[in-house]
Write a protein that holds these residues in place. Structure first.
Motif, PDB file in Angstrom:
ATOM      1  N   ARG A 267       0.804  -1.215   0.000  1.00 24.02           N
ATOM      2  CA  ARG A 267       0.000   0.000   0.000  1.00 24.02           C
ATOM      3  C   ARG A 267       0.839   1.268   0.000  1.00 24.02           C
ATOM      4  N   THR A 268       1.974   1.261   0.735  1.00 19.46           N
ATOM      5  CA  THR A 268       2.667   2.529   0.973  1.00 19.46           C
ATOM      6  C   THR A 268       4.010   2.690   0.274  1.00 19.46           C
ATOM      7  N   CYS A 269       4.647   1.621  -0.125  1.00 19.13           N
ATOM      8  CA  CYS A 269       6.008   1.742  -0.643  1.00 19.13           C
ATOM      9  C   CYS A 269       6.186   1.165  -2.043  1.00 19.13           C
ATOM     10  N   GLN A 270       5.376   0.160  -2.368  1.00 17.46           N
ATOM     11  CA  GLN A 270       5.686  -0.657  -3.545  1.00 17.46           C
ATOM     12  C   GLN A 270       5.590   0.083  -4.867  1.00 17.46           C
ATOM     13  N   GLN A 271       4.796   1.166  -4.923  1.00 17.30           N
ATOM     14  CA  GLN A 271       4.711   1.860  -6.209  1.00 17.30           C
ATOM     15  C   GLN A 271       6.055   2.477  -6.584  1.00 17.30           C
ATOM     16  N   CYS A 272       6.945   2.681  -5.605  1.00 16.92           N
ATOM     17  CA  CYS A 272       8.240   3.303  -5.901  1.00 16.92           C
ATOM     18  C   CYS A 272       9.424   2.351  -5.740  1.00 16.92           C
ATOM     19  N   HIS A 273       9.282   1.319  -4.936  1.00 12.48           N
ATOM     20  CA  HIS A 273      10.440   0.474  -4.617  1.00 12.48           C
ATOM     21  C   HIS A 273      10.247  -0.984  -5.012  1.00 12.48           C
ATOM     22  N   LEU A 274      11.306  -1.557  -5.547  1.00 11.23           N
ATOM     23  CA  LEU A 274      11.362  -3.007  -5.733  1.00 11.23           C
ATOM     24  C   LEU A 274      11.814  -3.640  -4.422  1.00 11.23           C
ATOM     25  N   ASP A 295      18.475   1.135  12.323  1.00 11.63           N
ATOM     26  CA  ASP A 295      18.822   2.560  12.229  1.00 11.63           C
ATOM     27  C   ASP A 295      18.788   3.042  10.787  1.00 11.63           C
ATOM     28  N   TYR A 296      19.327   2.210   9.917  1.00  9.21           N
ATOM     29  CA  TYR A 296      19.309   2.549   8.492  1.00  9.21           C
ATOM     30  C   TYR A 296      17.866   2.753   8.016  1.00  9.21           C
ATOM     31  N   LEU A 297      17.011   1.808   8.381  1.00 10.51           N
ATOM     32  CA  LEU A 297      15.616   1.888   7.948  1.00 10.51           C
ATOM     33  C   LEU A 297      14.947   3.156   8.464  1.00 10.51           C
ATOM     34  N   GLN A 299      16.200   5.967   9.664  1.00 11.65           N
ATOM     35  CA  GLN A 299      16.749   7.214   9.132  1.00 11.65           C
ATOM     36  C   GLN A 299      16.245   7.489   7.729  1.00 11.65           C
ATOM     37  N   ASN A 300      16.268   6.456   6.903  1.00 13.20           N
ATOM     38  CA  ASN A 300      15.863   6.661   5.514  1.00 13.20           C
ATOM     39  C   ASN A 300      14.363   6.887   5.363  1.00 13.20           C
ATOM     40  N   ILE A 301      13.577   6.227   6.208  1.00 13.05           N
ATOM     41  CA  ILE A 301      12.125   6.380   6.082  1.00 13.05           C
ATOM     42  C   ILE A 301      11.665   7.701   6.710  1.00 13.05           C
ATOM     43  N   ASP A 303      13.636  10.413   7.603  1.00 16.27           N
ATOM     44  CA  ASP A 303      14.358  11.637   7.234  1.00 16.27           C
ATOM     45  C   ASP A 303      14.935  11.533   5.823  1.00 16.27           C
ATOM     46  N   PRO A 304      14.078  11.361   4.824  1.00 18.86           N
ATOM     47  CA  PRO A 304      14.564  11.112   3.467  1.00 18.86           C
ATOM     48  C   PRO A 304      15.321  12.307   2.883  1.00 18.86           C
ATOM     49  N   ASN A 305      15.126  13.482   3.453  1.00 21.59           N
ATOM     50  CA  ASN A 305      15.771  14.655   2.864  1.00 21.59           C
ATOM     51  C   ASN A 305      17.136  14.967   3.469  1.00 21.59           C
ATOM     52  N   LEU A 361      13.498  18.765  -2.462  1.00 25.37           N
ATOM     53  CA  LEU A 361      13.087  17.591  -1.694  1.00 25.37           C
ATOM     54  C   LEU A 361      13.279  16.295  -2.469  1.00 25.37           C
ATOM     55  N   SER A 362      13.450  15.218  -1.710  1.00 27.26           N
ATOM     56  CA  SER A 362      13.567  13.897  -2.315  1.00 27.26           C
ATOM     57  C   SER A 362      12.207  13.426  -2.808  1.00 27.26           C
ATOM     58  N   MET A 363      12.225  12.571  -3.817  1.00 23.55           N
ATOM     59  CA  MET A 363      10.998  11.950  -4.294  1.00 23.55           C
ATOM     60  C   MET A 363      10.445  11.010  -3.227  1.00 23.55           C
ATOM     61  N   MET A 364      11.280  10.614  -2.297  1.00 21.28           N
ATOM     62  CA  MET A 364      10.821   9.802  -1.164  1.00 21.28           C
ATOM     63  C   MET A 364      10.089  10.736  -0.206  1.00 21.28           C
ATOM     64  N   PRO A 365       8.772  10.536  -0.029  1.00 22.54           N
ATOM     65  CA  PRO A 365       8.008  11.516   0.756  1.00 22.54           C
ATOM     66  C   PRO A 365       8.318  11.483   2.243  1.00 22.54           C
ATOM     67  N   GLY A 367       7.070  11.920   6.249  1.00 21.76           N
ATOM     68  CA  GLY A 367       5.841  11.665   7.012  1.00 21.76           C
ATOM     69  C   GLY A 367       5.123  10.401   6.615  1.00 21.76           C
ATOM     70  N   ILE A 368       5.879   9.461   6.038  1.00 26.45           N
ATOM     71  CA  ILE A 368       5.236   8.296   5.456  1.00 26.45           C
ATOM     72  C   ILE A 368       4.641   7.370   6.522  1.00 26.45           C
ATOM     73  N   LEU A 369       5.220   7.384   7.725  1.00 26.90           N
ATOM     74  CA  LEU A 369       4.700   6.501   8.785  1.00 26.90           C
ATOM     75  C   LEU A 369       3.544   7.139   9.547  1.00 26.90           C
TER      76      LEU A 369
HETATM   77  C1  HEC Z   1       6.878   8.315  -4.091  1.00 30.56           C
HETATM   78  C2  HEC Z   1       7.911   7.325  -4.154  1.00 30.56           C
HETATM   79  C3  HEC Z   1       8.381   6.637  -2.884  1.00 30.56           C
HETATM   80  C4  HEC Z   1       7.607   6.030  -1.909  1.00 30.56           C
HETATM   81  C5  HEC Z   1       6.090   5.944  -1.830  1.00 30.56           C
HETATM   82  C6  HEC Z   1       8.544   5.458  -0.976  1.00 30.56           C
HETATM   83  N1  HEC Z   1       9.818   5.731  -1.351  1.00 30.56           N
HETATM   84 FE1  HEC Z   1      11.525   5.161  -0.367  1.00 30.56          FE
HETATM   85  N2  HEC Z   1      12.647   6.224  -1.710  1.00 30.56           N
HETATM   86  C7  HEC Z   1      12.172   6.844  -2.825  1.00 30.56           C
HETATM   87  C8  HEC Z   1      13.273   7.487  -3.513  1.00 30.56           C
HETATM   88  C9  HEC Z   1      13.169   8.288  -4.789  1.00 30.56           C
HETATM   89  C10 HEC Z   1      14.441   7.209  -2.759  1.00 30.56           C
HETATM   90  C11 HEC Z   1      15.883   7.669  -3.065  1.00 30.56           C
HETATM   91  C12 HEC Z   1      16.136   9.064  -2.636  1.00 30.56           C
HETATM   92  C13 HEC Z   1      16.390   9.230  -1.184  1.00 30.56           C
HETATM   93  O1  HEC Z   1      17.127   8.404  -0.585  1.00 30.56           O
HETATM   94  O2  HEC Z   1      15.889  10.220  -0.633  1.00 30.56           O
HETATM   95  C14 HEC Z   1      14.014   6.412  -1.637  1.00 30.56           C
HETATM   96  C15 HEC Z   1      14.855   5.889  -0.658  1.00 30.56           C
HETATM   97  C16 HEC Z   1      14.505   4.957   0.279  1.00 30.56           C
HETATM   98  C17 HEC Z   1      15.434   4.247   1.135  1.00 30.56           C
HETATM   99  C18 HEC Z   1      16.940   4.390   1.083  1.00 30.56           C
HETATM  100  C19 HEC Z   1      17.464   3.536  -0.029  1.00 30.56           C
HETATM  101  C20 HEC Z   1      18.962   3.620  -0.213  1.00 30.56           C
HETATM  102  O3  HEC Z   1      19.387   4.189  -1.209  1.00 30.56           O
HETATM  103  O4  HEC Z   1      19.688   3.112   0.641  1.00 30.56           O
HETATM  104  C21 HEC Z   1      14.697   3.380   1.922  1.00 30.56           C
HETATM  105  C22 HEC Z   1      15.202   2.417   2.957  1.00 30.56           C
HETATM  106  C23 HEC Z   1      13.299   3.580   1.552  1.00 30.56           C
HETATM  107  N3  HEC Z   1      13.229   4.550   0.559  1.00 30.56           N
HETATM  108  C24 HEC Z   1      12.235   2.899   2.121  1.00 30.56           C
HETATM  109  C25 HEC Z   1      10.899   3.152   1.839  1.00 30.56           C
HETATM  110  C26 HEC Z   1       9.794   2.534   2.542  1.00 30.56           C
HETATM  111  C27 HEC Z   1       9.920   1.503   3.625  1.00 30.56           C
HETATM  112  C28 HEC Z   1       8.665   3.075   2.000  1.00 30.56           C
HETATM  113  C29 HEC Z   1       7.226   2.804   2.446  1.00 30.56           C
HETATM  114  C30 HEC Z   1       6.962   2.964   3.861  1.00 30.56           C
HETATM  115  C31 HEC Z   1       9.053   4.005   0.946  1.00 30.56           C
HETATM  116  N4  HEC Z   1      10.415   4.034   0.894  1.00 30.56           N
HETATM  117  C32 HEC Z   1       8.159   4.729   0.137  1.00 30.56           C
HETATM  118  C33 HEC Z   1      10.855   6.909  -3.256  1.00 30.56           C
HETATM  119  C34 HEC Z   1       9.773   6.443  -2.514  1.00 30.56           C
END
Ligand code: HEC
Length: 394
Positions: A267-274, A295-297, A299-301, A303-305, A361-365, A367-369
């Protein structure tokens, strides 16, 4: 060899001048098409012409085209027929538009042919298309593309038509519906009203859609969002606190359930991530990442920016007819801008772009949680840290 050379010369003659927005070469090419009976040669010429005209709309119909296109419509070669038809569209032929709408609406036609018809109609921005698309919302085979395509049109009947079928849509198509409704201010107002009334569950609202809604910069939309979703948290200090909060939450409660976590991921991540070979390619493939490390998880989830690789920066594009598109610009030149969103790849002709603002900003949104319950976060993290794919929980 001789033919190859001739082709190259013709290709250059067709493409180079058209690229420079000079259509003088068109009548000569049309004449050549009319004289030839060799489908391969015709195809080469047609390809050259359509390559040169890519991303352009409303190009004046060259002299002789009606006659030549009627002849090509009877060609034994399917690619010749299709390319000739799509060029007719570029030249604004009404008959060609109508024929394609009939094909698109025909549930018995081949899925591929219908897709191509839709792509051609969108590229020509057929003014009569929205009504057809709204009807297609009841056709499971064409519904996803129809939902995405409706975002291109500022049609007042779209929100009601989409909201009416929303409850019956599978997850992926709900995303398409939400993205389309977040694309324009009047659509967004209807969506938020449907969330307030309960017609659309509030829990369907995800961080990427929220960002798209905020990019509309409409006071009323923002006020509604604040009520439904909450305020965006921005500062670095807040981020550290959030990470600490989630660490405590994950350390204290019961262990998460990976199968349910997979459903949250879908529902929340798969449209962008494999992950384990399934999902979108907007963001990095998570399978080989440092997933096992909490910690990796976090931080990235959360604080994506903090660090944004350049390839993943978002831009906001506004069209002259008031559509807002948030995504990654993958290509731009004098003719068109290509922008990849979480659910679509769009080629917008330059003439239709009102503004294109590169974002910080990163494409990774962010406030996702925020939209998830504590149990859902535990499940998601358990799934993300797992070594292998698990069956999807119902
Ligand atoms: C709208 C698209 C989008 C969605 C939805 C999204 N992500 Fe991301 N994510 C990205 C992009 C683009 C990056 C790479 C840029 C960055 O690191 O800021 C990223 C980076 C990451 C990374 C770091 C990967 C690395 O390079 O090490 C993790 C971990 C991650 N996402 C987990 C998640 C999880 C878990 C969810 C769901 C809860 C999620 N993302 C939802 C687009 C998305």
């Amino acid at each position: 060899m001789k033919r190859l050379l001739l082709m190259l010369v013709l290709w250059a003659a067709a493409v180079l001048p058209l690229r420079a927005q000079n259509d003088d070469a068109l009548p000569a090419l049309v004449q050549l098409l009319g004289q030839s009976d060799d489908p391969q040669f015709q195809l080469d010429l047609l390809k050259g012409m359509s390559e040169g005209l890519k991303g352009r709309r409303g190009v004046a119909m060259p002299v002789g085209w009606e006659a030549v296109s009627a002849k090509l419509a009877k060609s034994p070669s399917a690619p010749v027929r299709e390319l000739a038809q799509s060029l007719s569209l570029t030249f604004g032929s009404r008959a060609a538009l109508a024929a394609l709408r009939v094909l698109l609406a025909d549930p018995k036609a081949e899925a591929d042919a219908r897709q191509q018809a839709l792509a051609a109609l969108l590229a020509a921005k057929d003014p009569a298309l929205p009504a057809t698309l709204q009807t297609l919302l009841r056709d499971a085979a064409a519904r996803g593309s129809a939902l995405r395509a409706l975002a291109s049109y500022d049609d007042a009947r779209t929100p009601a038509a989409v909201l009416e079928v929303y409850g019956s849509l599978p997850v992926a198509e709900r995303k398409d519906a939400l993205n389309t409704l977040a694309a324009r201010t009047p659509f967004a107002q209807a969506l938020l009203a449907a969330m307030v009334s309960g017609q659309v569950p509030k829990s369907d609202l995800m961080a990427d859609v929220v960002r798209q809604l905020r990019s509309l910069k409409n006071a009323e939309v923002n006020a509604q969002l604040e009520k439904i979703w909450g305020v965006a948290r921005e500062s670095g200090e807040d981020k550290l606190k959030e990470i600490a909060k989630y660490k405590t939450l994950l350390g204290a409660g019961p262990a998460g359930e990976p199968a349910r976590g997979r459903a949250v991921f879908t529902r929340t991540c798969q449209q962008c991530h494999l992950l384990f070979g399934e999902g979108g390619k907007i963001g990095p493939d998570l399978t080989g990442s440092n997933r096992a490390d909490l910690d990796y998880l976090l931080q990235n989830i959360l604080d994506p920016n903090a660090v944004i690789p350049n390839d993943y920066r978002t831009s906001t594009l506004e069209t002259k007819d008031d559509r807002s598109i948030t995504g990654i610009v993958t290509k731009q030149d004098g003719t068109a801008v290509t922008i990849v969103t979480p659910n679509d790849t769009l080629v917008i002709p330059r003439g239709e772009v009102k503004s294109l603002t590169p974002g910080e900003l990163s494409m990774m949104p962010e406030g996702i949680l925020q939209a998830l319950t504590a149990a859902e976060v535990r499940d998601l993290v358990a799934y993300l840290r797992g070594a292998a794919q698990v069956p999807l929980a119902k």
